[in-house]
Write a protein that holds these residues in place. Structure first.
Motif, PDB file in Angstrom:
ATOM      1  N   TRP A 176       3.860  -1.384   1.713  1.00 56.04           N
ATOM      2  CA  TRP A 176       4.665  -2.083   0.718  1.00 56.04           C
ATOM      3  C   TRP A 176       5.814  -2.878   1.322  1.00 56.04           C
ATOM      4  CZ3 TRP A 176       3.777  -3.866  -3.783  1.00 56.04           C
ATOM      5  CH2 TRP A 176       2.798  -3.278  -4.586  1.00 56.04           C
ATOM      6  N   GLY A 268       0.635   1.443  -5.421  1.00 58.44           N
ATOM      7  CA  GLY A 268      -0.729   1.160  -4.981  1.00 58.44           C
ATOM      8  C   GLY A 268      -1.700   2.026  -5.757  1.00 58.44           C
ATOM      9  N   VAL A 323      -2.747  -2.323   0.308  1.00 59.26           N
ATOM     10  CA  VAL A 323      -1.462  -1.805   0.776  1.00 59.26           C
ATOM     11  C   VAL A 323      -1.633  -1.005   2.064  1.00 59.26           C
ATOM     12  CG1 VAL A 323       0.526  -0.369   0.220  1.00 59.26           C
ATOM     13  CG2 VAL A 323      -0.554  -1.737  -1.579  1.00 59.26           C
TER      14      VAL A 323
END
Length: 356
Positions: A176, A268, A323
Motif C-alpha cells: 500500500w 486489499g 497490493v
C-alpha cells in the motif's frame, strides 16, 4: 504593506481512484484474470484448496487398502506444520509418499496455469513471477513451486519463479505504500493497511523508513494483527465491525508510540475493483455478498473512522494480489515485465510493466 501569500495545500487525488492501474513508476497491466476451461476457472486448479483436494484423493485411495497414516482429519483441516513434518519424517514413509504425490500433481497444475496465463496479452513478455500467498510459505508449498519451475523449464518456457521476499502476512500491507497518494505521506511515519483474504484478515501499521531507503525497500510492518475469520464464519457485518476494532487498536498503539500516521487506510481484498471502490466480481470466498450494490466497504470504514490525526481519512481499496505484488516493486527493477501469483484459498494474479 507586505503581502502574505496563503500557503498552497498539497493537492489530493480525486475520490474515485480505487483499483488504480497507472502508478508513478509501474503500470498494472492486469489482475484477477478468470480464464475458463471445461472444468471451470483454471486458477481454481492451482490454489491451496486444490492442493488439499489432491491430497485427499491420494488418501482416499490409500484408505481402500487399509489405515490412512495421516489420520482421520480431512486434508483441508490438516495444519501446514503437520504436512511439513511428514516430509521431514522420511522419504520412504507412506504418509510422505502421499504428500509427495499430491505435490507432483499440484506442480503440474501450477505450471499449466502459468503457461495459460503467459499466453494472455496482459502477461506476454513476463520475465519473472513472484509467488506469494499462504501456500508457498510452507515446505510443501516451496517444493511445489520449485517443481513447477522445473516443469516450465522442461517445456521451454523461459520465466523465473521466486518466492515473495518477506513474510507473506506482510506483503498485502507493505504494497500500500506504493498506492497511497504521496501528498498524504509527506511528513508522516506510517500508514494503516488491511489485507482481507478468504481465510484470514490482517491489519497493521506500515512504516515507510525512507531515511533507510527512499525506494521503500526497507519499509516494515511495525505491528500486525491477524484474525482467521474462516474459523468463526462471521456475517459480513460482523467482519466489518471487527475491521473497525482492529484499526482503532492500531491507531491507539501509534498514538502511544508517537508514530505519525498518514490520514489513509488501504484495503486489499480479492476481486476486480471498480474505480468507485465497489467489487465487480471475484469476491466469492469472502463471507456474505461483497458484490452487492448496497455494500461499499471504503464508505463503511470511512464512516467509522472519519479522521486520523485530526485530518479527514482517505480510504482506498484494491485487489489483494496487486497490493502484495507491489510490495516487491523495489526488487523488480532489473526486469521490465513481471507478475504476481498468490496461492491461498484461491489463486490471485497480477501483472506489471516497469516504466523506468
Amino acid at each position: 504593506m507586505a503581502s502574505h501569500k496563503r500557503k498552497k495545500k498539497a493537492s489530493l487525488p480525486p475520490p474515485e481512484i480505487h483499483g488504480a492501474r497507472e502508478l508513478p513508476t509501474v503500470l498494472v497491466e492486469g489482475y484477477s484474470l478468470q480464464l475458463r476451461d471445461k472444468d471451470g476457472f483454471i486458477g481454481d486448479q492451482a490454489s491451496q484448496t486444490a492442493f488439499r483436494e489432491l491430497l485427499e484423493r491420494w488418501r482416499r485411495r490409500r484408505r481402500k487398502r487399509g489405515r490412512d497414516p495421516l489420520g482421520a482429519k480431512h486434508s483441508k483441516d490438516l495444519p501446514k506444520s503437520t504436512l511439513d513434518a511428514t516430509l521431514k519424517a522420511g522419504q520412504t514413509s507412506e504418509a510422505a509418499d502421499m504428500v509427495h504425490g499430491a505435490i507432483e500433481e499440484f506442480a503440474e497444475e501450477l505450471a499449466w496455469v502459468i503457461e495459460r496465463f503467459l499466453r494472455q496479452p496482459s502477461w506476454q513478455g513476463v520475465e519473472r513471477i513472484v509467488i506469494g500467498g499462504g501456500f508457498p510459505e510452507s515446505d510443501v508449498g516451496e517444493r511445489a513451486v520449485l517443481q513447477a519451475a522445473a516443469i516450465l523449464q522442461g517445456m521451454g518456457i523461459d520465466v523465473q519463479l521466486g518466492r515473495i521476499g518477506h513474510e507473506t502476512d506482510d506483503g498485502g500491507l507493505l504494497g500500500w505504500l506504493h498506492l497511497a497518494p504521496p501528498p498524504l505521506l509527506k511528513g508522516r511515519d506510517a500508514i494503516l493497511a488491511i489485507d482481507i483474504g478468504g481465510t484470514n484478515v490482517r491489519c497493521g501499521i506500515v512504516k515507510m523508513r525512507r531515511k533507510r531507503a527512499k525506494d521503500l525497500s526497507k519499509a516494515k510492518v511495525q505491528r500486525r494483527e491477524k484474525w482467521r475469520h474462516a474459523d468463526d464464519g462471521p456475517a459480513r457485518k460482523v467482519l466489518v465491525e471487527r475491521l473497525v476494532d482492529m484499526l482503532h487498536d492500531q491507531i491507539r498503539y501509534a498514538t502511544k508510540k508517537g508514530i505519525r500516521l498518514a490520514p489513509f487506510i488501504g484495503i486489499g481484498c480479492p476481486g476486480l475493483i471498480r474505480k468507485d471502490g465497489s467489487i465487480a466480481r471475484g469476491a466469492q470466498n469472502l463471507p456474505g455478498d461483497w458484490e452487492s450494490e448496497h455494500f461499499h466497504l471504503p464508505t463503511e470504514l470511512g464512516k467509522k473512522i472519519p479522521t486520523i490525526g485530526g485530518e479527514p481519512a482517505l480510504v482506498l481499496m484494491h485487489n489483494d494480489a496487486v497490493v502484495q505484488g507491489l510490495s516487491e516493486l523495489p526488487f523488480m527493477r532489473d526486469v521490465k515485465r513481471w507478475a504476481m501469483l498468490t496461492i491461498g484459498t484461491g489463486l490471485g494474479n497480477a501483472s506489471y510493466t516497469n516504466k523506468t
